[in-house]
Enzyme design. Structure first.
Site, PDB file in Angstrom:
ATOM      1  N   GLU A  36      26.350  31.101  23.407  1.00 21.01           N
ATOM      2  CA  GLU A  36      27.400  31.061  22.515  1.00 21.01           C
ATOM      3  C   GLU A  36      27.063  31.799  21.248  1.00 21.01           C
ATOM      4  O   GLU A  36      26.306  31.205  20.385  1.00 21.01           O
ATOM      5  CB  GLU A  36      27.863  29.589  22.006  1.00 21.01           C
ATOM      6  CG  GLU A  36      28.053  28.542  23.201  1.00 21.01           C
ATOM      7  CD  GLU A  36      28.863  27.543  22.617  1.00 21.01           C
ATOM      8  OE1 GLU A  36      30.019  27.222  22.885  1.00 21.01           O
ATOM      9  OE2 GLU A  36      28.475  26.722  21.833  1.00 21.01           O
ATOM     10  N   HIS A  85      23.937  22.759  19.857  1.00 26.73           N
ATOM     11  CA  HIS A  85      25.043  23.509  19.516  1.00 26.73           C
ATOM     12  C   HIS A  85      24.568  24.168  18.059  1.00 26.73           C
ATOM     13  O   HIS A  85      24.144  23.592  17.489  1.00 26.73           O
ATOM     14  CB  HIS A  85      26.315  22.505  19.509  1.00 26.73           C
ATOM     15  CG  HIS A  85      27.506  23.371  19.342  1.00 26.73           C
ATOM     16  ND1 HIS A  85      27.883  23.908  18.155  1.00 26.73           N
ATOM     17  CD2 HIS A  85      28.403  23.590  20.259  1.00 26.73           C
ATOM     18  CE1 HIS A  85      28.883  24.616  18.276  1.00 26.73           C
ATOM     19  NE2 HIS A  85      29.243  24.525  19.846  1.00 26.73           N
ATOM     20  N   GLY A 117      34.937  29.821  17.145  1.00 30.99           N
ATOM     21  CA  GLY A 117      35.830  29.306  16.162  1.00 30.99           C
ATOM     22  C   GLY A 117      36.484  30.733  15.454  1.00 30.99           C
ATOM     23  O   GLY A 117      37.301  30.395  14.548  1.00 30.99           O
ATOM     24  N   ASN A 126      34.517  21.017  24.446  1.00 29.94           N
ATOM     25  CA  ASN A 126      33.821  20.558  23.310  1.00 29.94           C
ATOM     26  C   ASN A 126      34.934  20.301  22.447  1.00 29.94           C
ATOM     27  O   ASN A 126      35.509  21.087  21.609  1.00 29.94           O
ATOM     28  CB  ASN A 126      32.679  21.530  23.028  1.00 29.94           C
ATOM     29  CG  ASN A 126      32.160  21.001  21.797  1.00 29.94           C
ATOM     30  OD1 ASN A 126      32.287  19.715  21.341  1.00 29.94           O
ATOM     31  ND2 ASN A 126      31.281  21.971  21.104  1.00 29.94           N
ATOM     32  N   TRP A 127      35.178  18.897  22.309  1.00 30.83           N
ATOM     33  CA  TRP A 127      36.347  18.569  21.336  1.00 30.83           C
ATOM     34  C   TRP A 127      35.675  18.456  19.643  1.00 30.83           C
ATOM     35  O   TRP A 127      36.620  18.477  18.966  1.00 30.83           O
ATOM     36  CB  TRP A 127      36.848  17.193  21.827  1.00 30.83           C
ATOM     37  CG  TRP A 127      37.502  17.028  23.002  1.00 30.83           C
ATOM     38  CD1 TRP A 127      37.784  18.402  23.866  1.00 30.83           C
ATOM     39  CD2 TRP A 127      38.175  15.924  23.726  1.00 30.83           C
ATOM     40  NE1 TRP A 127      38.522  17.931  25.189  1.00 30.83           N
ATOM     41  CE2 TRP A 127      38.650  16.468  24.880  1.00 30.83           C
ATOM     42  CE3 TRP A 127      38.489  14.847  23.195  1.00 30.83           C
ATOM     43  CZ2 TRP A 127      39.738  15.575  25.824  1.00 30.83           C
ATOM     44  CZ3 TRP A 127      39.016  13.946  24.204  1.00 30.83           C
ATOM     45  CH2 TRP A 127      39.733  14.408  25.310  1.00 30.83           C
ATOM     46  N   LYS A 128      34.342  18.580  19.640  1.00 34.87           N
ATOM     47  CA  LYS A 128      33.920  18.608  18.525  1.00 34.87           C
ATOM     48  C   LYS A 128      34.386  17.268  17.580  1.00 34.87           C
ATOM     49  O   LYS A 128      34.579  16.353  18.300  1.00 34.87           O
ATOM     50  CB  LYS A 128      34.140  19.898  17.361  1.00 34.87           C
ATOM     51  CG  LYS A 128      33.867  20.961  18.395  1.00 34.87           C
ATOM     52  CD  LYS A 128      33.748  22.303  17.651  1.00 34.87           C
ATOM     53  CE  LYS A 128      33.353  23.571  18.482  1.00 34.87           C
ATOM     54  NZ  LYS A 128      33.086  24.904  17.826  1.00 34.87           N
ATOM     55  N   GLY A 144      35.748  25.220  23.025  1.00 33.97           N
ATOM     56  CA  GLY A 144      36.245  24.532  21.871  1.00 33.97           C
ATOM     57  C   GLY A 144      37.581  24.236  21.365  1.00 33.97           C
ATOM     58  O   GLY A 144      38.392  23.710  22.060  1.00 33.97           O
ATOM     59  N   GLY A 145      38.210  25.210  20.251  1.00 34.98           N
ATOM     60  CA  GLY A 145      39.282  25.117  20.164  1.00 34.98           C
ATOM     61  C   GLY A 145      40.657  25.008  21.247  1.00 34.98           C
ATOM     62  O   GLY A 145      41.426  24.051  21.145  1.00 34.98           O
ATOM     63  N   SER A 148      35.509  31.200  21.298  1.00 35.55           N
ATOM     64  CA  SER A 148      36.634  31.668  21.393  1.00 35.55           C
ATOM     65  C   SER A 148      37.192  32.136  22.872  1.00 35.55           C
ATOM     66  O   SER A 148      37.884  33.125  23.225  1.00 35.55           O
ATOM     67  CB  SER A 148      36.841  32.796  20.602  1.00 35.55           C
ATOM     68  OG  SER A 148      36.605  32.632  19.079  1.00 35.55           O
ATOM     69  N   GLU A 203      26.512  24.705  15.576  1.00 34.85           N
ATOM     70  CA  GLU A 203      26.912  23.850  14.437  1.00 34.85           C
ATOM     71  C   GLU A 203      25.873  22.848  14.275  1.00 34.85           C
ATOM     72  O   GLU A 203      25.702  22.319  12.943  1.00 34.85           O
ATOM     73  CB  GLU A 203      28.238  23.169  14.859  1.00 34.85           C
ATOM     74  CG  GLU A 203      29.401  24.054  14.640  1.00 34.85           C
ATOM     75  CD  GLU A 203      30.430  23.817  15.393  1.00 34.85           C
ATOM     76  OE1 GLU A 203      30.843  22.730  16.007  1.00 34.85           O
ATOM     77  OE2 GLU A 203      31.534  24.936  15.917  1.00 34.85           O
TER      78      GLU A 203
HETATM   79  P1  PGA Z   1      35.364  27.800  20.104  1.00 33.31           P
HETATM   80  O1  PGA Z   1      34.269  26.973  20.141  1.00 33.31           O
HETATM   81  O2  PGA Z   1      35.916  27.912  21.593  1.00 33.31           O
HETATM   82  O3  PGA Z   1      36.326  27.101  19.177  1.00 33.31           O
HETATM   83  O4  PGA Z   1      35.138  29.190  19.737  1.00 33.31           O
HETATM   84  C1  PGA Z   1      33.267  26.991  21.303  1.00 33.31           C
HETATM   85  C2  PGA Z   1      32.090  26.142  21.100  1.00 33.31           C
HETATM   86  O5  PGA Z   1      31.498  26.060  19.897  1.00 33.31           O
HETATM   87  O6  PGA Z   1      31.549  25.385  21.875  1.00 33.31           O
END
Ligand code: PGA
Length: 257
Positions: A173, A101, A179, A13-15, A240-241, A219, A103
């Protein structure tokens, strides 16, 4: 028996990261590094921002790496300035769409009801939803994790038939792990994943529950991926990251083998 039958799905997930040229470079790097990973065991998907979907789709053509979108609107077309619909995403080559998600729930006002409408649109357009659920730190500390996640699962899946749900991907999640560098322990993840599968068996039936892919997200890194992915009910990762670095992401993919 059930654990063996399910493939793993590792999705990046590149956000809101990467310009179009940067997205192309990252997709090309990932493609090279995961070539040869058998998709029937570990499937790989990339979720770039909307503007890069077509370019990344072209880059991934002829590979087993799937394309995913990060969100969609529930109407198919019309006067909804700024929104993107599920049929549009399908026509751009998406196989998956992330819905709900945390966010989106936190910053863009999504609720179980709107997440459910988006999931309906995704299925209607012939794609697979990656439906995200997860508790906040406050909810975990109040001992409400399973209640909160259970409500999100039930709300997100409302109105779907067992045959539809069997093809779903759920992503657990925990909001406090996204993050933050703070990962759920493999035991914490497994506990919630198992509870979700038991809930699916109650809502539908055991065979359906056994087919649903339940990813962990929050994470995930090369250092913790193998331990998480070997839990019997952890069927992949939503990353994500670490998905923004091809080498790290490929290492997570290979940890699923
Ligand atoms: P993260 O994000 O790996 O940066 O914690 C995961 C996500 O939000 O899908």
């Amino acid at each position: 028996m059930a654990a063996q039958a399910r493939r793993k799905l590792i999705a990046g997930n590149w956000k809101m990261n990467k310009t179009v040229p940067e997205a192309l470079t990252l997709a090309r790097e990932v493609k090279g590094m995961v070539a040869g990973v058998p998709a029937e065991r570990v499937e790989v998907a990339l979720a770039p921002p909307f503007v890069s979907l077509l370019a990344v789709a072209a880059e991934l053509q002829g590979t087993e790496v799937k394309l995913a979108a990060q969100n969609c609107y529930w109407e198919a077309s019309g006067a909804y300035t700024g929104e993107v619909s599920a049929p549009m995403l399908a026509s751009a080559g998406c196989a998956y769409v992330i819905v709900g998600h945390s966010e989106r729930r936190q910053y863009f006002g999504e609720t179980d009801e709107t997440v459910n409408k988006r999931a309906r649109a995704v299925v209607g357009a012939g794609m697979t939803p990656i439906l995200c659920v997860g508790e906040t730190l406050e909810e975990r500390e109040a001992g409400r994790t399973l209640e909160v996640v259970g409500r999100q699962v039930e709300g997100g899946l409302k109105g779907f038939q067992a045959a539809e749900v069997a093809g779903f991907v759920l992503a657990y999640e925990p909001v406090w792990a996204i993050g933050t560098g703070r990962t759920a322990t493999s035991a914490q993840a497994q506990e919630v994943h198992r509870a979700i599968r038991e809930q699916l068996a109650r809502l539908y039936d055991q065979a359906t529950a056994n087919r649903v892919i339940i990813q962990y997200g929050g994470s995930v890194k090369p250092e913790n991926a193998a331990e998480l992915l070997k839990q019997p009910d952890v069927d992949g990762a939503l990353v994500g990251g670490a998905s923004l670095k091809a080498g790290d992401f490929a290492a997570i993919v290979k940890a699923g083998l």
